[in-house]
Each structure stands twice: as structure tokens, then as C-alpha cells.
Design an enzyme around this catalytic site. Structure first.
Site, short mmCIF file in Angstrom:
data_model
loop_
_atom_site.label_atom_id
_atom_site.label_comp_id
_atom_site.label_asym_id
_atom_site.label_seq_id
_atom_site.Cartn_x
_atom_site.Cartn_y
_atom_site.Cartn_z
N GLU A 159 74.06 112.34 42.02
CA GLU A 159 73.60 113.65 41.30
C GLU A 159 72.18 113.49 41.40
OE1 GLU A 159 75.10 111.19 37.85
OE2 GLU A 159 73.61 112.01 36.65
N LYS A 215 68.30 113.72 40.26
CA LYS A 215 67.43 113.01 39.15
C LYS A 215 66.22 114.05 38.57
CE LYS A 215 64.60 108.97 38.17
NZ LYS A 215 63.48 109.38 37.22
N ASP A 252 63.83 116.03 36.68
CA ASP A 252 62.29 115.58 36.45
C ASP A 252 61.69 116.12 34.92
OD1 ASP A 252 59.81 114.38 36.41
OD2 ASP A 252 59.26 115.41 38.24
N TYR A 271 74.04 113.52 31.31
CA TYR A 271 74.54 112.51 32.19
C TYR A 271 74.81 111.14 31.95
CZ TYR A 271 69.19 111.73 32.02
OH TYR A 271 68.06 111.43 31.57
N LYS A 320 64.49 107.60 45.50
CA LYS A 320 63.41 108.86 45.12
C LYS A 320 63.18 109.46 46.69
CE LYS A 320 61.75 107.95 40.98
NZ LYS A 320 60.70 107.84 40.86
N CYS A 346 28.44 93.43 39.60
CA CYS A 346 29.28 94.18 38.57
C CYS A 346 28.90 95.44 37.85
CB CYS A 346 29.94 93.22 37.49
SG CYS A 346 30.91 94.06 36.21
N CYS A 367 28.13 94.51 34.16
CA CYS A 367 27.34 93.54 33.62
C CYS A 367 26.06 92.97 34.54
CB CYS A 367 28.09 92.20 33.12
SG CYS A 367 29.04 91.45 34.33
N CYS A 371 34.29 90.52 39.46
CA CYS A 371 33.23 90.28 38.74
C CYS A 371 32.84 88.96 38.22
CB CYS A 371 33.05 91.07 37.30
SG CYS A 371 31.87 90.64 36.03
N CYS A 428 31.15 89.57 30.81
CA CYS A 428 31.11 90.94 31.33
C CYS A 428 31.79 91.63 30.01
CB CYS A 428 32.00 91.18 32.34
SG CYS A 428 32.40 92.95 32.88
S1 IVH Z 1 70.86 107.80 34.27
C1 IVH Z 1 70.90 103.57 32.10
N1 IVH Z 1 70.65 110.02 35.52
O1 IVH Z 1 65.45 108.99 34.99
C2 IVH Z 1 70.36 104.81 32.91
N2 IVH Z 1 68.74 109.18 34.41
O2 IVH Z 1 63.79 106.79 35.71
C3 IVH Z 1 70.61 105.86 32.44
N3 IVH Z 1 66.99 110.83 34.74
O3 IVH Z 1 65.05 107.79 31.73
C4 IVH Z 1 69.81 107.07 33.12
N4 IVH Z 1 67.90 112.41 35.85
O4 IVH Z 1 64.96 110.32 31.87
C5 IVH Z 1 70.05 109.07 34.81
N5 IVH Z 1 70.86 111.92 36.52
C6 IVH Z 1 70.06 111.22 36.07
C7 IVH Z 1 68.70 111.33 35.71
C8 IVH Z 1 68.32 110.35 34.96
C9 IVH Z 1 66.86 112.02 35.31
C10 IVH Z 1 65.93 110.31 34.20
C11 IVH Z 1 66.13 109.43 32.82
C12 IVH Z 1 65.73 108.15 32.74
C13 IVH Z 1 64.81 108.00 34.07
C14 IVH Z 1 64.81 106.74 34.60
#
Ligand code: IVH
Length: 747
Positions: free
Chosen positions: A124, A126, A128, A234, A322, A427, A430, A445, A451
Site C-alpha cells: 500500500e 506510504k 507522507d 492502516y 522508498k 578548527c 578553536c 579538530c 574546542c
Molecule cells: S505501517 C509498525 N503503513 O510511515 C509499523 N506506516 O516510516 C506501523 N506511514 O510511522 C506503520 N503510510 O507514520 C504504515 N501505509 C502505511 C504508512 C505508514 C505512512 C508512516 C507512519 C510510520 C512511518 C514509518
């Protein structure tokens, strides 16, 4: 000015005290919540000094103080704190398909599954945004908390109630249900919000994530209500009964409860299917209407998730894949040098601001001297030998949350008058010579604790709340004492009183100190000579050794001596590991620029093999980085910290003044195996060694590799040999795998 308040009448002192307290509280609130300071730092410091002087001169006023305990300590954000019933964790990262293959492989290995056994995942986007935990009791929304440090978050219940995607009441829910997900803002809503903010002269936000965070964390929930926030569910925390048997069905239940769940969530029966879905999501990224920064993969079967469990801060059963690094070009305006806690001189590029993947970047790392010059001390060429000069047109590379870096330079656009950069040989803080050890790419340094930059940063961390937490000795006092030449490194703190035979007298004469506060300070210092190992490790301020990692290290090694000698032994293997990392980094960047996937393992293996590491060093290194919650990044950083001669001498000096309490292995007090040393031998049939070890450790047991007098239990599977015999000779309790499982399942 402020000492003079000793002459005030008690009434006048009381009035001034209450006034100062109110002013300081208002300033703290404005600074921490609204990102909008109402007074300058200098004015704030003056008020605080006056307040401290009053406290010292009129000890009776302490009873009126809401601040005295927090002087020198971080000010709270204004939201109440909430302890999460189940910790909110982050995710490990994958960047290449190869990393995803490794993720699946390590899960199979941990669970003892054959290479061809079916293993389903979900995939799914991720999102942001920022994560939020919603606690429902009997279907009613009772509490909403931000992630905070993972253990303790902020109470944002009133704010969460204003978000229309978050139901206040849900039907057919378990008695206790914590729904977790991401608060975010769509691109369209973000643009409109910024337009509205600009129109009325309010601050605009850099990106949708900042806008979402800034909107949720408002002390006045009516502001949150006016902001267009959304929420995807999620994951979950505390539960009174299971939601489902699989991740996919659990998400389906969220949707039935009335939550938004991401429509791009898919079941994937193989790694190939995960990668295919990743590519599909990546292709849609620009048209989704909200920011995502990767794809999250989770093991579908919840009983497997449970068996896989967690490392220190991340689950074993999930990973974030990522999206590739973002690239952009901009002008290099200046190069500044920062001096870190360990004396490393780090060049920082000051850039004409440029947007890289939705984030405005105006600073980037230039790594070290060789990186700027375009070749290293071994004659290796960097960036085709192109050096980097102020005024150059440079390429910025940003991957995920890592610090952006200058990756390349365009020689065609170089200004005629651009001069080659001369890395400072002294440095900048210092003026001590800045030197390089052979084979080290970092210039440091040589001033050590002379320092001011190094000394002060180190000591501030040392006295911080999670470290030595010395009452009356906060960041301000450290700065003051250092400026006055009283303390130069942490060990000096413990000589403060003795070095100034008349220390009390001297301290009393100082601004803000009276008889009582000086005496209190000396006794607070004495009290901290006895320090738990995990606090001591944290106090050293080693990069990546945060509180959780320090606790894990303490539990793994038990004593400071054991940790220090393991690090000394592992040093050659740590250096080889770094060479592997560097080779991979170069290959990854080349691959990004050439638009192909990187070849990782060959590159790494070749670089590591070139080092020829002695087996005992390799074993000590493997033990360190495979320990729960540790890993190579922290391992390297620790190894470096203890190998720099002056650093080590300062640590040893400090150790000689303290009594460091060994770590208690027993954590889970109600576990029948807490504090016991156990050994596994023979074939385990229900789980792999790795899983058996992780579960035992999670229950507070210590898992050893060989049987000795210290062993409490031997778990012997079929084929057990000499260890079983030795255990019998020593009269050690021996059991089979089933009995062991029965024993630990009682917990
Ligand atoms: S699962 C135990 N699912 O990503 C892990 N996290 O880098 C539970 N996030 O802190 C997280 N989309 O804030 C999960 N589909 C998704 C997500 C997700 C965004 C974020 C979440 C987490 C961070 C980790």
C-alpha cells in the site's frame, strides 16, 4: 543587574517572581507552539537569569513556582502527554528490489520457511503525513495521540475530533480498539490553504506534510477544524480482541467501521508481485493528489506477524520501499564548516534554495575534504575528478529522510573566477590544528575538549534529562561554567566541588547562585556518581546511540567493560564494513544518474573482502550488529567513538570517577524465564534459532551459545550432543522444545 534583586523586600520579590514566571511561560508557549517567538533570545535569557537569581535569593518562593523544576529542562509543548499502550514504531527502509528480496528472505529464514513456501504480503502507499493513534472504548473515540517519541505522544483528542474522516462512534468494534493511520493534506487543499494564509499575511507551509502537522498540533482546536485534514487508517495498537486473521481483512474491517483506507492496498503473493505493484503506484504518484514517499509491504498472515515481532524500533514483518532519490540543480553560494561533538569538520553547502521532491533545500552535506576535491587520499577518483567550488552549479540528491547531499557539479557553468576550495587546516571554532589520521577521510579538530564547540555540545548532552540528569545543571549552566573555565569535559563535573575547595563560596558569588542552590548542586552531582549502564552509554553522545539503543546495548553486554572490550576487538571488522558501505553508495549514485538499478551485493562483498579481517574481530562485530536493536550504523558509530584516542581517554577518565551499575537482564518481571541464562541445542522443530532467541530475549532471558555453570536451562532438540551431556554433568535443568514453549506460553 539580577544579583541586585537580593535587596528586594519579600513582598516585592514575590510580585516580581510571579510576573517573571508569567512572562517566561508566555514566551515558552509562543516559542514552542506557535513557532512565533514574542521576545528575543537575549531578552529571554535575561528574564530567566533574573528569575533564577530570585529563586536563589528567596528560596521560600519555590513553593509558588511552577517552573523551578523545569529550569534548564526542555519546555513541554503545551499538549498533555499520553503513554501509548502499544509503542508506535517506524519502518525499516528498502531502496532497491534487491533489498525487498532480502526482506522476504530474512522473514523466511527467521520463520524457517522453505524458499518456495507460499508467503503473502500486502502492499500500500506510504502516505507522507504524520501518524496518529485513535483509542476507541466500546466504540467511542476517547483519545487521540501523536506518535511523539514512539512511547509517549501528545494528546490531540480535541483536534482529531474535528477531522471528518475520523468517526466519533463506531459499531461492532472490540471493547478496546486503537486505530492507527496517517493524517495528511491533499495537494489541492494545501495550495488553497497557503493561498488563504498568504492573503491574510499568515505564514505559509513548505509542503503538505508540514501543513498537516502544523494544523493538527494547534492548542486551539477550532483552528484545526478550519484546516482540511484527512486520515487513512492502516494499522492498530491496543486491541481487546483480534480484528481478523490477515492484514488485508483487518484493513477491510477498518473500512467497515467507517474509516478511509487506501484504495491502492493490494494482496501480493510474491516479491515479484510486490515490485509490480510498487511500479504501478510509482507511475500513478503524480496524479494521486496527495504526497506519498514509497510503498509499505506487510506480511499478510497476522499469526506470522506476531511470531516475527519487532526489533528495537521497527517490525520484522513490514518494510517501506522508498521511491528513488530526487535530483535537482542549483548554485553553491558558500561552504561552511561545522564542528561536531567528536571534532569532525563537516563541510556544509549553502545553496540557492531549490525544491527537491517537494522539499525546499538550502543546505546539503559535502561529506568531507576529499569529496570536495574530487579524489581521495588513496588516489581514488570521485565524480570523475571534478572538484566543487563556491559559485558552481551543483546537483542535489535527496533520498527519503536522509540529509540532502551535493552529488555532482556542472563544469560548463563554472564562473571564470571560481577558485578551488581550500579546506581549513585549523578548527574554525578553536583554531587548533585540524588533522587527519591515515585512512580516515574526516579531518578533525585536534583541540578535543579545548574546542568550545566540541566541549559544550558534549557536556550539554551529558547532563540532559535522559543522560545524567543532574538537578540544577542544565544547558545554560553548562555554558556558563564552561565559559568561566570551570568544566571542560564531563569528568570535570565530578571534580567541581573538590577542585574549588571553596567551590561553594565561588559559586555563591556568581550570578544566580545562593548557599542553598550551590549546596544542592554539589549534592545532586554526588548522587549521580552511581549511574545505570544504559544512562551512561546514552550520556556519551555517540551518534545513533539514542535512549532505546543505549538500553539495548546495556542489556546485550551487561557491563561497560564487556561493551568496551567487544568494540576494541571488533574494530578491524567495523572498518571493513564501512569500506563496503562506501562502495555501495558510489554504485547507487551511479545507478541513479544512469537510470538503472544498482548492483549491491557484489560491490559490497568485494570491498569487504579486500580488508582481510581476523575471525575473532568478525565474530565480535557480527555479535554487535546482530544484537536486537543495534545494527551496523550504530555499530560503526560506537566503534569510531571508542577508537579516537582523546575521546577514549576522556571516557576512561570519566569511568574512573563513577560506579556504573550493570544492566539487569530481567525485564519482563512476570516472565518465568526473566533473568535466566538459556542455551538452545540440537534441532528446533517449531521455530528457527533466530526466532527462539528473539522470543527468549523478549521475555527477559539471556541466550548464550555454550553451556557453563551460569546456564539455567538447556533446551535440547533432537540430535543434541556434547552440550546436553555437559548440562547433565553440571546438573542443569534440561527440557525439550515443547516443554520450553509450554513454559514461556504461561506468560
Ligand atoms: S505501517 C509498525 N503503513 O510511515 C509499523 N506506516 O516510516 C506501523 N506511514 O510511522 C506503520 N503510510 O507514520 C504504515 N501505509 C502505511 C504508512 C505508514 C505512512 C508512516 C507512519 C510510520 C512511518 C514509518
Amino acid at each position: 543587574m539580577s544579583q541586585s534583586n537580593g535587596n528586594l523586600s519579600p513582598e516585592a520579590a514575590k510580585a516580581r517572581f510571579l510576573q517573571l514566571q508569567a512572562q517566561l511561560d508566555a514566551a515558552d508557549l509562543a516559542y514552542h507552539q506557535s513557532d512565533a517567538p514574542i521576545i528575543s533570545d537575549a531578552d529571554y535569557d535575561a528574564l530567566r537569569r533574573e528569575f533564577q537569581a530570585l529563586q536563589a535569593n528567596f528560596p521560600d518562593l519555590e513553593t509558588l513556582s511552577s517552573r523551578s523544576k523545569s529550569v534548564g529542562a526542555p519546555v513541554s509543548s503545551g499538549f498533555d502527554k499520553i503513554q501509548h499502550a502499544v509503542r508506535m514504531l517506524s519502518l525499516g527502509n528498502a531502496f532497491e528490489s534487491e533489498d525487498v528480496q532480502d526482506f522476504a528472505k530474512s522473514i523466511r529464514k527467521y520463520l524457517g520457511l522453505a524458499g518456495d513456501a507460499q508467503l503473502d504480503f500486502t502492499a500500500e502507499p506510504k502516505i507522507d503525513g504524520l501518524s496518529l493513534s485513535l483509542r476507541y472504548v466500546n466504540g467511542q473515540l476517547m483519545q487521540a495521540a501523536t506518535r511523539g517519541d514512539g512511547s509517549v505522544g501528545e494528546n490531540v483528542t480535541a483536534n482529531a475530533r474535528t477531522i471528518s474522516d475520523i468517526p466519533h462512534v463506531i459499531e461492532n468494534a472490540p471493547e478496546i480498539l486503537e486505530v492507527r493511520g496517517e493524517v495528511y493534506m491533499s495537494h489541492e487543499d494545501f495550495a488553497a490553504l497557503n493561498e488563504r494564509q498568504a492573503a491574510v499575511g499568515d505564514k505559509t507551509f513548505a509542503n503538505p506534510r508540514n501543513a498537516a502537522a502544523g494544523s493538527l498540533r494547534q492548542l486551539d482546536a477550532s483552528i484545526t477544524k478550519s484546516r482540511p485534514l484527512r486520515f487513512f487508517a492502516y494499522a492498530w495498537g491496543d486491541l481487546s480482541q483480534p480484528l481478523a486473521q490477515t492484514q488485508f481483512e483487518a484493513i477491510q474491517r477498518f473500512s467497515d467501521f467507517g474509516f478511509q483506507t487506501n484504495p491502492l492496498t493490494r494482496m501480493c503473493p510474491s516479491v515479484d508481485a510486490l515490485i509490480a505493484h510498487y511500479q504501478d503506484i510509482e507511475a500513478q504518484r503524480a496524479t494521486l493528489g496527495y504526497d506519498i514517499d514509497g510503498v509499505v509491504y506487510k506480511v499478510n498472515d497476522l499469526s506470522l506477524q506476531e511470531r516475527l515481532g519487532f526489533r528495537a524500533t521497527t517490525p520484522r514483518w513490514a518494510i517501506a520501499h522508498k521511491f528513488p532519490a530526487e535530483l535537482a540543480w542549483t548554485r553553491l553560494e558558500a561552504i561552511d564548516i561545522q564542528v561536531g561533538r567528536t571534532g569532525a569538520l563537516s563541510p556544509v553547502a549553502r545553496l540557492a534554495p531549490v525544491t527537491v521532491g517537494g522539499v525546499v533545500v538550502s543546505n546539503a552535506t559535502l561529506h568531507n575534504e576529499d569529496y570536495i576535491a574530487g579524489f581521495d587520499s588513496k588516489g581514488q577518483v570521485i565524480r570523475d575528478n571534478k572538484d566543487i567550488r563556491v559559485g558552481d552549479w551543483v546537483q542535489i540528491y535527496r533520498a527519503g529522510d536522509v540529509i540532502p547531499k551535493v552529488a555532482d557539479v556542472d563544469l560548463h557553468k563554472r564562473p571564470n573566477d571560481a577558485k578551488a576550495y581550500e579546506f581549513p587546516m585549523a578548527c574554525p571554532e578553536c583554531q587548533s590544528p585540524a588533522t587527519r589520521e591515515e585512512g580516515d577521510s574526516v579531518r578533525r579538530c585536534s583541540g578535543g575538549m579545548i574546542c568550545p564547540a566540541q566541549a559544550v555540545e558534549k557536556m550539554k548532552h551529558f547532563v540532559s534529562r535522559a543522560a545524567f540528569d543532574i538537578e540544577g545543571l542544565g544547558a545554560k549552566q553548562v555554558e556558563q561554567f564552561h565559559a568561566d573555565g570551570w568544566i571542560n569535559d564531563p569528568s570535570d563535573i565530578f571534580d567541581l566541588k573538590q577542585n574549588f575547595g571553596s567551590g561553594l563560596q565561588q559559586l555563591k558569588n556568581k550570578e544566580g547562585w545562593g548557599d542553598k542552590s550551590a549546596e544542592n548542586l554539589f549534592s545532586a552531582i554526588e548522587e549521580k556518581r552511581l549511574i545505570p549502564l544504559r544512562r551512561f552509554i546514552f550520556s556519551l553522545g555517540v551518534r545513533h546511540a539514542g535512549e532505546v539503543a543505549a538500553r539495548d546495548l546495556a542489556l546485550h553486554y551487561g557491563s561497560w567493560e564487556a561493551l568496551a572490550s567487544a568494540l576494541d576487538l571488533a574494530r578491524p571488522a567495523a572498518l571493513a564494513h564501512r569500506a563496503g558501505d562506501e562502495a555501495v553508495e558510489v554504485e547507487r549514485h551511479k545507478a541513479t544518474v544512469e537510470g538503472r538499478r544498482a548492483k549491491i551485493s557484489d560491490t559490497r562483498n568485494a570491498a569487504v573482502a579486500a580488508y582481510g579481517v581476523p575471525p575473532e574481530a568478525a565474530a565480535a562485530w557480527a555479535d554487535l550488529i546482530n544484537a536486537d536493536g543495534i545494527g551496523p550504523v550504530l555499530g560503526l558509530s560506537l566503534s569510531d567513538a571508542l577508537s579516537i584516542a582523546e575521546e577514549r581517554a576522556a571516557i576512561d577518565r570519566l569511568v574512573s570517577k563513577l560506579t556504573i551499575e550493570n544492566a539487569e537482564q530481567a525485564q519482563a518481571a512476570d516472565s518465568p524465564v526473566a533473568g535466566k541464562t538459556v542455551v538452545f541445542t540440537g534441532t528446533l522443530e517449531k521455530m528457527t534459532r533466530a526466532e527462539a532467541k528473539a522470543r527468549a530475549e523478549a521475555l527477559g532471558a539471556k541466550v548464550a551459545g555454550s553451556v557453563s555453570k551460569k546456564t539455567d536451562i538447556l533446551i535440547a532438540g533432537p540430535g543434541a550432543g556434547s552440550k546436553a551431556k555437559k548440562a547433565a554433568d553440571l546438573g542443569i535443568q534440561t527440557m525439550d522444545e515443547d516443554s520450553w514453549l509450554t513454559l514461556i506460553d504461561q506468560t
